[in-house]
Design an enzyme around this catalytic site. Structure first.
Site, short mmCIF file in Angstrom:
data_model
loop_
_atom_site.label_atom_id
_atom_site.label_comp_id
_atom_site.label_asym_id
_atom_site.label_seq_id
_atom_site.Cartn_x
_atom_site.Cartn_y
_atom_site.Cartn_z
N LYS A 82 0.85 -1.20 0.00
CA LYS A 82 0.00 0.00 0.00
C LYS A 82 0.88 1.25 0.00
O LYS A 82 1.90 1.30 0.70
CB LYS A 82 -0.89 -0.01 1.24
CG LYS A 82 -1.88 1.14 1.31
CD LYS A 82 -2.74 1.05 2.59
CE LYS A 82 -3.77 2.16 2.67
NZ LYS A 82 -4.57 2.09 3.91
N SER A 94 -9.53 2.00 3.13
CA SER A 94 -8.71 2.74 2.21
C SER A 94 -7.70 1.90 1.43
O SER A 94 -7.19 2.34 0.42
CB SER A 94 -7.94 3.82 2.98
OG SER A 94 -7.08 3.22 3.93
N SER A 135 -9.59 -0.28 7.39
CA SER A 135 -9.06 -0.18 6.03
C SER A 135 -8.38 -1.41 5.46
O SER A 135 -8.05 -1.44 4.28
CB SER A 135 -8.08 0.98 5.93
OG SER A 135 -8.80 2.18 5.78
#
Ligand code: GLN
Length: 492
Positions: free
Chosen positions: A78, A153, A177
């Site tokens: 990420k 996210s 997330s």
């Protein structure tokens, strides 16, 4: 053999048996990224050349017998986690062009284990969001239905794993997330307990809630990844010295109170506050069926109560923005990334932050600054911290009676792109079932437990006391041994 359809564990076994090489695996996945990423937008940066170099090194290591289980395995990271020399945007324009001069601890650990890093994945700006729509670099599309969000996210990481563009991925979870996008994309997503994994090199959102987590298609794969990144780090004062179990080995036998492929004696709590109206009917049906599966394996399900659930959302939306407003003060155009060219320092700050931050990030900074300001601190921040203690107490009492809690990961399946984009409150509700775990510092995992009538995955969330990730992984693993949901893949 379609290499990308292997689980991480199967790919590792194939490498050890010499049936494939890391270079071959890496080429196969880079080829898939080239073919599918333009439509999915899961990766923001692809580190193709470096990946092949890492793969060649891994192959050498495997040949010389110096390999660990993750050696040669291609993974995605990420874009809020620092990888030295590789752009780290955090999904924000303000960090455009920023290349961290150091590796996050989790990256150092993964590289030492010999993994291959394929690139950096899309995220809501500074991990604030539940759909990846808040990224400054475009939304990520859900591999099961490109008109829908992948969750957020960490939507890019979840989509990459679901679409077979990576064998596993790292994400971060401040209020859900990792678990919520895992649910929306039909993969396993694990948020470790606060302090289990070092946050050094994670671009901070809310420091008392942030935790790096893992994505994979199976609990077995997630166990290997967690084992590689967990542990105390002197560079993160909140990381704990608690010993790291061999999570992969514990899947078979350990993770008290149960062993073997049975869940006999496991006490499963169903929080009555989580099985309420507002949860989509298909989600309830799939989660209830999953609980029946656990019972079929010998578990005993009983109702528990988490009485302060209703306050959790309000508490989170005081504490997380308050911490974010402090953490994001460092992005002043002087030290990192983008800088506006302005006549005075104040203009420079104003223009850099005005142009560099998106609407949701500005909203959080304003909410957080307000909650921390003189006269309001006691009314909001202090009050929220007190209720946070009550929420933790709810979980402590529940875990006196049960070993794990089972519930939906999210009240809905993946929603349409644009559906909630203009309604922040509706978006915040996507995390009602995940953020209490962050407030309490406990561990949670989401595992696919079926599909709704539109063919979208449904996530079962399992929560457990702090530092018993092994138990959660074992329950998820036994569930996957008995069911076939994790073998379903989206048609791209
Ligand atoms: N969706 C939640 C938020 O917007 C949680 C995000 C996260 O876990 N990083 O704050």
């Amino acid at each position: 053999m379609e290499l990308h359809t292997l689980s991480l564990t199967e790919a590792a076994a194939a490498l050890r048996r010499g049936e494939t090489t890391s270079v071959e695996l890496t080429r196969a996945l880079l080829g898939r990224i080239e073919a599918h990423n333009p439509a999915l937008n899961a990766f923001l940066t692809v580190t193709g050349e470096w990946a092949l170099e890492l793969a060649r090194r891994a192959d050498g290591r495997i040949q010389s017998g110096a390999a660990s289980p993750l050696t040669g395995i291609p993974l995605a990271i990420k874009d809020v986690i620092c990888v030295q020399g590789v752009p780290a945007t955090a999904g924000s324009l303000i960090l455009k062009g920023y290349r961290p001069p150091y590796h996050a601890t989790v990256i150092e650990k993964l590289l030492a284990a010999g993994v291959v890093i394929l690139g950096k994945t899309n995220t809501d700006e500074f991990a604030m969001g539940s759909s990846t729509e808040n990224s400054a670099y475009g939304v990520t599309h859900n591999p099961w239905d490109p008109t829908r969000v992948p969750g957020g996210s960490s939507g890019g990481s979840a989509a990459a794993v679901a679409a077979g563009l990576a064998f596993g991925a790292l994400g971060s979870d401040t209020g859900g997330s990792v678990r919520q996008p895992a649910a929306f994309c039909g993969v396993v997503g694990l948020k470790p307990s606060y302090g289990r994994v070092s946050r050094y090199g994670l671009i901070a959102f809310a420091s008392s809630l942030d935790q790096i987590g893992v994505f994979a298609r199976t609990a077995e794969d997630a166990a290997l990844l967690l084992g590689a990144i967990a542990g105390h780090d002197p560079r993160d004062g909140t990381s704990m010295p608690t010993p790291v179990p061999d999570y992969a080995a514990q899947l078979q036998s350990g993770g008290s109170p149960v062993g073997g492929q049975s869940l006999r004696g496991l006490r499963v709590g169903l929080p009555k506050e989580y099985f309420v109206s507002g949860v989509e009917a298909d989600v309830s049906t799939a989660v209830s069926a999953a609980v029946k599966v656990l019972e079929g394996l010998g578990a005993q399900a009983r109702e528990v109560s988490l009485p302060h659930t209703e306050q959790a959302l309000s508490v989170y939306y005081i504490i997380a923005p308050a911490e974010a407003s402090a953490n994001l003060a460092r992005f002043d155009g002087v030290r990192y990334g983008a800088r506006a060219d302005a006549p005075t320092l104040w203009d420079e700050y104003r223009q850099t932050r005005g142009a560099g931050f998106g609407a949701e990030v500005k909203r959080r900074i304003m909410l957080g600054t307000y909650a921390l300001s003189t006269g309001y601190y006691d009314a909001y921040y202090l009050q929220a911290q007190k209720v946070r203690t009550l929420i933790k107490g709810d979980f402590d009492s529940a875990f006196d009676d049960v070993d794990v809690i089972a519930c939906p990961t999210s009240p809905t399946t993946a929603f349409k792109i644009g559906e909630k984009a203009d309604d922040p409150l509706a978006m915040y509700l996507a995390d009602v079932f995940t953020l209490p775990a962050n407030l309490a510092g406990i561990a949670g995992v989401s595992v696919n437990c079926g599909f709704d009538r539109a063919g979208l995955p449904v996530g079962l969330q399992l929560l457990g006391p702090a530092f018993i990730e092994d138990r959660l992984l074992r329950v998820a693993h036994v569930f996957q041994q008995t069911t076939e949901w994790h073998t379903k893949v989206p048609a791209l």
